[in-house]
Write a protein that holds these residues in place. Structure first.
Motif, PDB file in Angstrom:
ATOM      1  N   UNK A   8     -24.805 -18.655  19.666  1.00 42.77           N
ATOM      2  CA  UNK A   8     -24.717 -18.449  18.205  1.00 42.77           C
ATOM      3  C   UNK A   8     -25.605 -19.500  17.537  1.00 42.77           C
ATOM      4  N   UNK A   9     -26.916 -19.318  17.589  1.00 40.20           N
ATOM      5  CA  UNK A   9     -27.827 -20.378  17.124  1.00 40.20           C
ATOM      6  C   UNK A   9     -27.740 -20.660  15.632  1.00 40.20           C
ATOM      7  N   UNK A  10     -27.126 -19.779  14.867  1.00 41.32           N
ATOM      8  CA  UNK A  10     -26.981 -20.023  13.438  1.00 41.32           C
ATOM      9  C   UNK A  10     -25.704 -20.753  13.068  1.00 41.32           C
ATOM     10  N   UNK A  11     -24.934 -21.157  14.049  1.00 41.85           N
ATOM     11  CA  UNK A  11     -23.638 -21.794  13.798  1.00 41.85           C
ATOM     12  C   UNK A  11     -23.797 -23.126  13.071  1.00 41.85           C
ATOM     13  N   UNK A  12     -23.008 -23.309  11.998  1.00 37.47           N
ATOM     14  CA  UNK A  12     -23.007 -24.543  11.213  1.00 37.47           C
ATOM     15  C   UNK A  12     -21.576 -25.057  11.154  1.00 37.47           C
ATOM     16  N   UNK A  13     -21.397 -26.360  11.318  1.00 39.07           N
ATOM     17  CA  UNK A  13     -20.071 -26.961  11.248  1.00 39.07           C
ATOM     18  C   UNK A  13     -19.923 -27.671   9.911  1.00 39.07           C
ATOM     19  N   UNK A  14     -19.203 -27.047   8.997  1.00 39.91           N
ATOM     20  CA  UNK A  14     -18.980 -27.669   7.698  1.00 39.91           C
ATOM     21  C   UNK A  14     -18.155 -28.940   7.886  1.00 39.91           C
ATOM     22  N   UNK A  15     -18.658 -30.108   7.476  1.00 38.61           N
ATOM     23  CA  UNK A  15     -17.947 -31.362   7.774  1.00 38.61           C
ATOM     24  C   UNK A  15     -16.579 -31.458   7.121  1.00 38.61           C
ATOM     25  N   UNK A  16     -16.416 -30.875   5.945  1.00 40.32           N
ATOM     26  CA  UNK A  16     -15.109 -30.950   5.281  1.00 40.32           C
ATOM     27  C   UNK A  16     -14.081 -30.080   5.996  1.00 40.32           C
ATOM     28  N   UNK A  17     -14.488 -28.890   6.409  1.00 43.78           N
ATOM     29  CA  UNK A  17     -13.557 -28.056   7.158  1.00 43.78           C
ATOM     30  C   UNK A  17     -13.240 -28.676   8.517  1.00 43.78           C
ATOM     31  N   UNK A  18     -14.234 -29.273   9.151  1.00 40.52           N
ATOM     32  CA  UNK A  18     -13.997 -29.946  10.417  1.00 40.52           C
ATOM     33  C   UNK A  18     -13.031 -31.118  10.235  1.00 40.52           C
ATOM     34  N   UNK A  19     -13.208 -31.860   9.160  1.00 38.18           N
ATOM     35  CA  UNK A  19     -12.318 -32.995   8.889  1.00 38.18           C
ATOM     36  C   UNK A  19     -10.897 -32.525   8.659  1.00 38.18           C
ATOM     37  N   UNK A  20     -10.749 -31.448   7.897  1.00 39.35           N
ATOM     38  CA  UNK A  20      -9.421 -30.920   7.608  1.00 39.35           C
ATOM     39  C   UNK A  20      -8.719 -30.447   8.876  1.00 39.35           C
ATOM     40  N   UNK A  21      -9.492 -29.911   9.788  1.00 36.47           N
ATOM     41  CA  UNK A  21      -8.902 -29.363  11.006  1.00 36.47           C
ATOM     42  C   UNK A  21      -8.632 -30.428  12.056  1.00 36.47           C
ATOM     43  N   UNK A  22      -9.548 -31.384  12.227  1.00 29.88           N
ATOM     44  CA  UNK A  22      -9.457 -32.304  13.356  1.00 29.88           C
ATOM     45  C   UNK A  22      -9.089 -33.743  12.969  1.00 29.88           C
ATOM     46  N   UNK A  23      -9.014 -34.017  11.679  1.00 32.12           N
ATOM     47  CA  UNK A  23      -8.514 -35.318  11.205  1.00 32.12           C
ATOM     48  C   UNK A  23      -7.706 -35.072   9.938  1.00 32.12           C
ATOM     49  N   UNK A  24      -6.675 -34.227  10.024  1.00 29.13           N
ATOM     50  CA  UNK A  24      -5.978 -33.777   8.815  1.00 29.13           C
ATOM     51  C   UNK A  24      -5.338 -34.899   8.017  1.00 29.13           C
ATOM     52  N   UNK A  25      -4.893 -35.942   8.676  1.00 28.19           N
ATOM     53  CA  UNK A  25      -4.276 -37.056   7.965  1.00 28.19           C
ATOM     54  C   UNK A  25      -5.249 -38.136   7.555  1.00 28.19           C
ATOM     55  N   UNK A  26      -6.509 -38.032   7.969  1.00 31.48           N
ATOM     56  CA  UNK A  26      -7.526 -39.010   7.592  1.00 31.48           C
ATOM     57  C   UNK A  26      -7.498 -40.305   8.377  1.00 31.48           C
ATOM     58  N   UNK A  27      -6.698 -40.368   9.455  1.00 36.98           N
ATOM     59  CA  UNK A  27      -6.564 -41.629  10.182  1.00 36.98           C
ATOM     60  C   UNK A  27      -7.853 -42.041  10.891  1.00 36.98           C
ATOM     61  N   UNK A  28      -8.599 -41.074  11.397  1.00 36.03           N
ATOM     62  CA  UNK A  28      -9.867 -41.399  12.066  1.00 36.03           C
ATOM     63  C   UNK A  28     -10.837 -42.028  11.077  1.00 36.03           C
ATOM     64  N   UNK A  29     -10.936 -41.452   9.888  1.00 35.24           N
ATOM     65  CA  UNK A  29     -11.832 -42.007   8.877  1.00 35.24           C
ATOM     66  C   UNK A  29     -11.403 -43.412   8.490  1.00 35.24           C
ATOM     67  N   UNK A  30     -10.131 -43.618   8.232  1.00 36.70           N
ATOM     68  CA  UNK A  30      -9.667 -44.950   7.824  1.00 36.70           C
ATOM     69  C   UNK A  30      -9.887 -45.988   8.926  1.00 36.70           C
ATOM     70  N   UNK A  31      -9.866 -45.561  10.187  1.00 37.87           N
ATOM     71  CA  UNK A  31     -10.064 -46.482  11.301  1.00 37.87           C
ATOM     72  C   UNK A  31     -11.476 -47.067  11.294  1.00 37.87           C
ATOM     73  N   UNK A  32     -12.454 -46.284  10.862  1.00 37.56           N
ATOM     74  CA  UNK A  32     -13.847 -46.714  10.986  1.00 37.56           C
ATOM     75  C   UNK A  32     -14.568 -46.949   9.662  1.00 37.56           C
ATOM     76  N   UNK A  33     -14.047 -46.452   8.576  1.00 38.47           N
ATOM     77  CA  UNK A  33     -14.689 -46.650   7.269  1.00 38.47           C
ATOM     78  C   UNK A  33     -13.789 -47.556   6.442  1.00 38.47           C
ATOM     79  N   UNK A  34     -14.066 -48.850   6.496  1.00 37.25           N
ATOM     80  CA  UNK A  34     -13.171 -49.837   5.884  1.00 37.25           C
ATOM     81  C   UNK A  34     -13.035 -49.637   4.383  1.00 37.25           C
ATOM     82  N   UNK A  35     -14.093 -49.168   3.722  1.00 34.43           N
ATOM     83  CA  UNK A  35     -14.043 -49.008   2.264  1.00 34.43           C
ATOM     84  C   UNK A  35     -13.005 -47.973   1.827  1.00 34.43           C
TER      85      UNK A  35
END
Length: 430
Positions: A370-397
Motif C-alpha cells: 500500500x505505497x500510498x499509506x500515510x500515518x496521521x500522527x495525531x491518530x497514531x498518538x490517540x491509538x498508541x499513546x492514549x494517556x500521553x505518558x510516552x510524550x511526557x516521558x521524553x518531551x519535558x516542556x
C-alpha cells in the motif's frame, strides 16, 4: 596440530555460533576480531554503535578467556590481518559467519583468495538470504508470502557452545581500543550496555516476564513492552534463531520481517541509496523542517517524543519509528534518505538492511503493498499513546499537561499550557 581461525564480525557471542563451533573442531583456535578501517572511516561508525561494539567485544573476550582462550584484536584490513594470523599460526582454515551485505560478500570473496580453506556459516538471520526463493524470481518482494515460506521452513539446529578453546602459543592478543580512538563525537547519555551476557540476561527476563504479552502490548508506546533486543541482534550478541524458537508468534513475525529485509538487501544491494520501486517522487528541499525533525522540535508531540528518545537512548520504539518516518516523508515530503542517515547516526541497532528496508516501506518506495499509506500522527498518538505518558516521558516542556491533551498543546489556552518553550506545529496536521 591443526589450527583454525574464527573471524568474528556480526556474531559476538559464544552460544549458538555455528562458525565458532565449527572452528573449535581444530586442536587450536584463533578467535579474532579486526577493527575494519573501511567501516571505521565511513558513515556507519557512529559513536553509539562503536561504544556498544567495544562493550560487546570486552564481554566476548571475557567469555573466551573463561573457556581458556582469548580474543585476538587487530586493526586494519580484515583480509590482510587474517592472512597474517594464518601465516603466524600455521592455520589452514578460517571460519566466518555469512553476512550478505555487499561489503560482506566482497570480504568473503577476498578471504577465499588467501589460499586457506574458508567456510561461511549462518547466524546473522534465522533463515539465510537466498534460502527461500519464490518460483517467479530470485527473492521475495512481498512480505506475506515470504512469511508463509519462512514459517514453514526447516531451521538449522542450535549450535552448542564450545567447552574449551586452546589458543596457539606465541599469539599476542592485543588490547581493545578506547572509544575516542575509533570515532569522534559523543554517544547518547542513556544507552543500553553491550555484550552477550547482558543480552542473554535481558532475553531471559523478557521471555519470562513480558513475552506472553507481546502480541497485545508491543505497539503500546508508554508501556514499552517490546523486547529491546534489537541492538543485541544487530551485533549478534544474542542468536536470532534462539529468539525465534522461544518467542511468541507476534515476535517471530518481527524476526521474519528482519530476515525479509536482509534477503531484499542481498538481492538489491543499493537498498540504502536507491528507490527499490521508483514512483517518481518529487521530494521537498526544506532544511529548516528537516532540522526541526532531527532535533525533535516540530511542535507535534508524538513525533518530537520519538526523536528525543532516539537522541537520548540511541533507540526508538518501533511504533515511534513508523510515526516519525511517515511524518518526515509523507507530511513534510522530505526524501527518506535524509531520515535514514539521521537514524544511522544515532541508532545502536542501525542495520543497513532493516533501516533502509523500513524507511523505503514507509516512504512508499519499497516493499509496501500500500505505497500510498500515510500515518496521521495525531491518530497514531490517540491509538498508541492514549494517556500521553510516552510524550511526557521524553518531551519535558509538556510534562505538566494531563491526559491526552498533551498531544494537542496548541489547542490549550496559554494559561494552561505550562509549555511556553514548546513550539507550535511546523505544519497543519489537524
Amino acid at each position: 596440530m591443526s589450527t583454525s581461525i574464527v573471524l568474528f564480525t556480526r556474531d559476538l557471542r559464544v552460544r549458538d555460533n555455528p562458525a565458532l563451533a565449527a572452528a573449535c573442531r581444530a586442536e587450536h583456535v584463533v578467535p579474532a576480531f579486526v577493527f575494519d578501517d573501511a567501516i571505521l572511516n565511513g558513515p556507519f561508525a557512529a559513536p553509539n554503535r562503536v561504544r556498544f561494539l567495544l562493550e560487546s567485544l570486552a564481554d566476548l573476550r571475557a567469555s573466551l578467556r573463561d573457556l581458556g582462550g582469548d580474543l585476538v584484536v587487530r586493526r586494519g584490513d580484515p583480509v590482510a590481518e587474517a592472512g597474517r594470523l594464518a601465516g603466524q599460526t600455521g592455520a589452514r582454515s578460517l571460519f566466518i559467519t555469512d553476512e550478505r551485505s555487499a561489503y560482506g560478500t566482497r570480504r568473503l570473496g577476498r578471504l577465499r583468495d588467501l589460499g586457506i580453506e574458508v567456510s561461511a556459516h549462518p547466524g546473522v538471520t534465522v533463515v539465510p538470504p537466498g534460502a527461500l526463493t519464490p518460483a517467479s524470481g530470485d527473492h521475495y518482494r512481498v512480505f506475506t508470502p515470504y512469511w508463509r515460506a519462512w514459517d514453514a521452513a526447516r531451521w538449522r539446529p542450535i549450535a552448542s557452545a564450545p567447552k574449551a578453546i586452546r589458543l596457539p602459543s606465541g599469539v599476542e592478543p592485543g588490547s581493545l581500543p578506547e572509544l575516542a580512538d575509533l570515532t569522534s563525537g559523543s554517544a547518547s547519555p542513556d544507552p543500553v550496555p553491550g555484550g552477550e551476557r547482558e543480552g542473554r540476561r535481558r532475553m531471559t527476563t523478557w521471555l519470562r516476564e513480558a513475552a506472553a504479552d507481546y502480541d497485545r502490548a508491543h505497539d503500546d508506546l508508554a508501556a514499552d513492552r517490546t523486547s529491546r533486543l534489537s541492538p543485541y541482534l544487530k551485533f549478534g550478541c544474542v542468536s536470532p534463531l534462539e529468539l525465534a524458537k522461544a518467542g511468541p508468534d507476534g515476535f517471530r513475525r518481527q524476526l521474519a520481517w528482519r530476515d525479509f529485509h536482509h534477503q531484499v538487501a542481498a538481492a538489491f544491494p543499493a537498498l540504502a541509496v536507491e528507490d527499490y520501486r521508483p514512483r517518481g517522487h518529487r521530494w521537498n528541499d526544506d532544511e529548516d523542517a528537516l532540522a526541526a525533525w532531527r532535533d525533535g522540535v516540530t511542535g507535534v508531540p508524538i513525533v518530537d517524543a520519538g526523536m528525543r528518545q532516539l537522541r537520548r537512548e540511541g533507540f526508538m520504539h518501533n511504533r515511534a519509528r513508523l510515526i516519525t518516518a511517515s511524518f518526515l516523508t509523507r507530511d513534510l515530503g522530505i526524501d527518506w534518505r535524509h531520515g535514514l542517515r539521521h537514524f544511522n547516526d544515532l541508532l545502536i541497532d542501525g542495520d543497513i538492511a532493516d533501516n533502509a528496508g523500513n524507511w523505503q516501506w514507509v516512504a512508499g518506495t519499497g516493499n509496501n503493498t500500500r505505497p500510498g499509506q500515510v500515518m496521521n500522527p495525531l491518530r497514531q498518538a490517540s491509538r498508541f499513546d492514549p494517556g500521553g505518558d510516552y510524550v511526557r516521558r521524553y518531551v519535558a516542556e509538556l510534562a505538566g499537561i494531563e491526559g491526552s491533551r498533551v498531544h494537542r498543546p496548541w489547542t490549550l489556552p496559554a494559561s494552561g499550557r505550562q509549555a511556553s518553550a514548546y513550539p507550535p506545529p511546523i505544519i497543519d496536521i489537524e
